[in-house]
Design an enzyme around this catalytic site. Structure first.
Site, PDB file in Angstrom:
ATOM      1  CE  LYS A   1      -2.937   3.034   2.815  1.00 55.63           C
ATOM      2  NZ  LYS A   1      -2.341   4.031   2.760  1.00 55.63           N
TER       3      LYS A   1
ATOM      4  CD  GLU B   1      12.685   3.172   9.174  1.00 55.33           C
ATOM      5  OE1 GLU B   1      12.306   4.370  10.748  1.00 55.33           O
ATOM      6  OE2 GLU B   1      11.823   3.587   8.557  1.00 55.33           O
TER       7      GLU B   1
ATOM      8  CB  CYS C   1      12.286   8.962  10.879  1.00 62.87           C
ATOM      9  SG  CYS C   1      13.276   7.342   9.852  1.00 62.87           S
TER      10      CYS C   1
ATOM     11  CD  GLU D   1       9.262  11.616  13.678  1.00 63.66           C
ATOM     12  OE1 GLU D   1      10.074  11.260  13.280  1.00 63.66           O
ATOM     13  OE2 GLU D   1       7.973  11.082  13.799  1.00 63.66           O
TER      14      GLU D   1
END
Length: 536
Positions: free
Chosen positions: A227, A303, A337, A434
């Site tokens: 996806k 992840e 990230c 973040e």
């Protein structure tokens, strides 16, 4: 390389002419390249990307098909917010169709029964085709994502080519072991493909994440339902066609574009999917893990997010440290990230570092990512754009000093000025969460023991950077930091053989390298008796 913390990503929905590449980056403003300034000039009309969008439908069982519902959704140009094209909107029925195709290809098709050498040749041909179409793929990636074309063409697409060759090389080198036993038995282990693999990739590095996921899974003999992120479906669909051109049998790779509740959640919870791999935010990763466990207890590789420390020690060359810290944070518009989003600087050089970090941010070139020399393009979409500006406001409200930036760049699209905060404290929102944007937070520390404690005081553990000339200091920090990767006097080095993944809430498992193969293999022990062996 986790996507921004948006649970909606799962649960909602030399190609250029020489004239384009000859613009000098030392000019304050030339041909649409802007040095960031507090004036906030508007960008020129965007360049028309020299690429056609030919693949907008779902890939199921070797064919590009419409969604079962007939619905489509729009993918947008982050430079303007305008529509690039409409893409088929896959939902639960399409995921079912794709999983059925992948299951049949695994249970009855030639891929897992093909010799590893033949699988290797197909992956190597695929790498050759990516290399051949490098500039076209890079243009699609830049158009759909907003990242600088030069970054995509010179770094990311070649990395995809290299990674596919790496795993093409591994395909015929995967094997088990012969194990000595205490009794009269012959023992061997078999490394078998795990079966049908579900993979969900993010929007910040769509093509690289396609390669990180598909490369090792295919090398091991699995079949895939992948996806794409709803923001960036185009490059994965394009290269999937190349993979079939390279000789991949129908049904081995299936690609569904769509949104989270209908497509992502169905894939994560599907009872006929044997393994799941997800890259995205930590919050969404928790949901993915729950869905995987509640369905058929399928293993999941995750992840996820990060809040990586970048530690500048007192012996550092300040100019070099400033440049590397700048790259560690602002690369890919800060949408990375592993971004070095907590810049810890020793108190003895702190003021000098802040001054030079501000100056470097003010020199950063922001503008149309198709212009030569551009360092920073737009953020991915309006949601991410507003989220970043919200964090900037929080930094000011919490008492951090805004040294540079802090507002939008230009008057259209999703551009944000490179932003630098000093006097940041550990308990501030911008030091804890973040941000996933071009916002550098600079913190002060006194000694190594203190910075180790503070660097580890986070729920994340993806990566870290260390800048020092002292090998003893480097060794102390690399062993003390609870992260999956430590870069010493470098940052964001992503060689195909280097494993990547996190500690704590940054995820489970590793991407890339030999370690990644473990994600896509089952280990079977086979024991047979020995009659009158000549030796044991």
């Amino acid at each position: 390389m986790a996507a921004a913390p948006r649970i909606s990503s799962l649960l909602s929905r030399s190609f250029f002419s020489s004239s384009l590449l000859s613009i000098g980056r030392n000019s304050p403003r030339r041909g649409g390249i802007f040095r960031y300034s507090t004036g906030g000039a508007a960008c020129e009309e965007p360049i028309n990307p020299p690429v056609n969008v030919n693949y907008t439908r779902l890939l199921i069982n070797g064919h590009f098909v419409d969604a079962a519902s007939g619905r489509t959704f729009e993918t947008l140009d982050p430079r303007t917010g305008n529509v690039i094209t409409s893409v088929a909107e896959g939902d639960a029925e399409d995921i079912d169709r794709a999983v059925s195709a992948a299951r049949k290809a695994f249970d009855e098709g030639p891929w897992p029964r093909m010799s590893p050498y033949e699988r290797s040749k197909i992956l190597l041909r695929f790498a050759d085709l990516i290399e051949k179409h490098n500039d076209e793929i890079a243009a699609l990636e830049s158009w759909d994502n907003g990242k600088p074309y030069e970054q995509a063409a010179k770094q990311e697409v070649p990395m995809v080519t290299r990674l596919m060759r790496y795993y093409g090389g591994w395909a015929d080198k995967i094997h088990g072991l012969t194990v000595p036993a205490d009794g009269l038995h012959q023992v061997q282990t078999l490394h078998e493909p795990i079966g049908v693999v579900g993979q969900i990739i993010p929007w910040n590095f769509p093509l690289l994440m396609f390669a990180w996921k598909a490369g090792p899974a295919l090398a091991c003999g699995n079949t895939i339902v992948l996806k794409t992120a709803e923001q960036t479906p185009l490059s994965a669909l394009f290269v999937s066609n190349l993979l079939h051109e390279a000789g991949l049998p129908p049904g081995v790779l299936n690609v569904v574009s769509g949104f989270g509740p209908a497509a992502g959640a169905t894939l994560a919870s599907h009872m006929d999917v044997d393994k799941l791999a997800f890259t995205g935010s930590t919050e969404t990763g928790k949901t993915v893990l729950q869905l995987a466990a509640r369905s058929n207890l399928k293993p999941a590789t995750l992840e996820l997010g990060g809040k990586s420390p970048f530690i500048v020690c007192e012996d550092a060359d300040v100019d070099k440290a400033v440049e590397l810290a700048h790259f560690a944070l602002f690369f890919n518009q800060g949408q990375c990230c592993s971004s070095g989003s907590r810049t810890f600087v020793h108190e003895s050089i702190y003021d000098e570092f802040v001054k030079k970090a501000k100056a470097r941010a003010l020199k950063r070139t922001v503008g149309d990512p198709f212009k030569a020399g551009i360092e920073q393009g737009p953020q991915i979409d309006s949601d991410q754009f507003e989220k970043i500006l919200g964090y900037i406001r929080a930094g000011v409200e919490n008492g951090a000093t805004l040294e540079a930036g802090g507002e939008r760049f230009g008057d259209k699209g999703f551009f944000i000025k490179p932003t630098v905060f000093s006097n940041v404290e550990d308990d501030m929102v911008i030091a804890q969460e973040e941000i996933f944007g071009p916002v550098q937070s600079i913190l002060k520390f006194k000694d190594i023991d203190e910075v180790i404690r503070r660097a580890n005081a986070t729920n994340y553990g993806l990566a870290a950077g260390v800048f020092t000339q002292n090998i003893d200091t480097a060794n102390t920090l690399t062993r003390a930091l609870r992260v999956g990767t430590v870069w010493v006097n470098c940052f964001d080095v992503f060689d195909a053989g280097i494993p990547f993944g996190g500690y704590k809430m940054s995820g489970h498992g590793r991407e890339k390298g030999i370690y990644c193969l473990r994600n896509y293999l089952q280990v079977k022990a086979v024991v047979t008796p020995l009659k009158n062996p000549a030796w044991l």
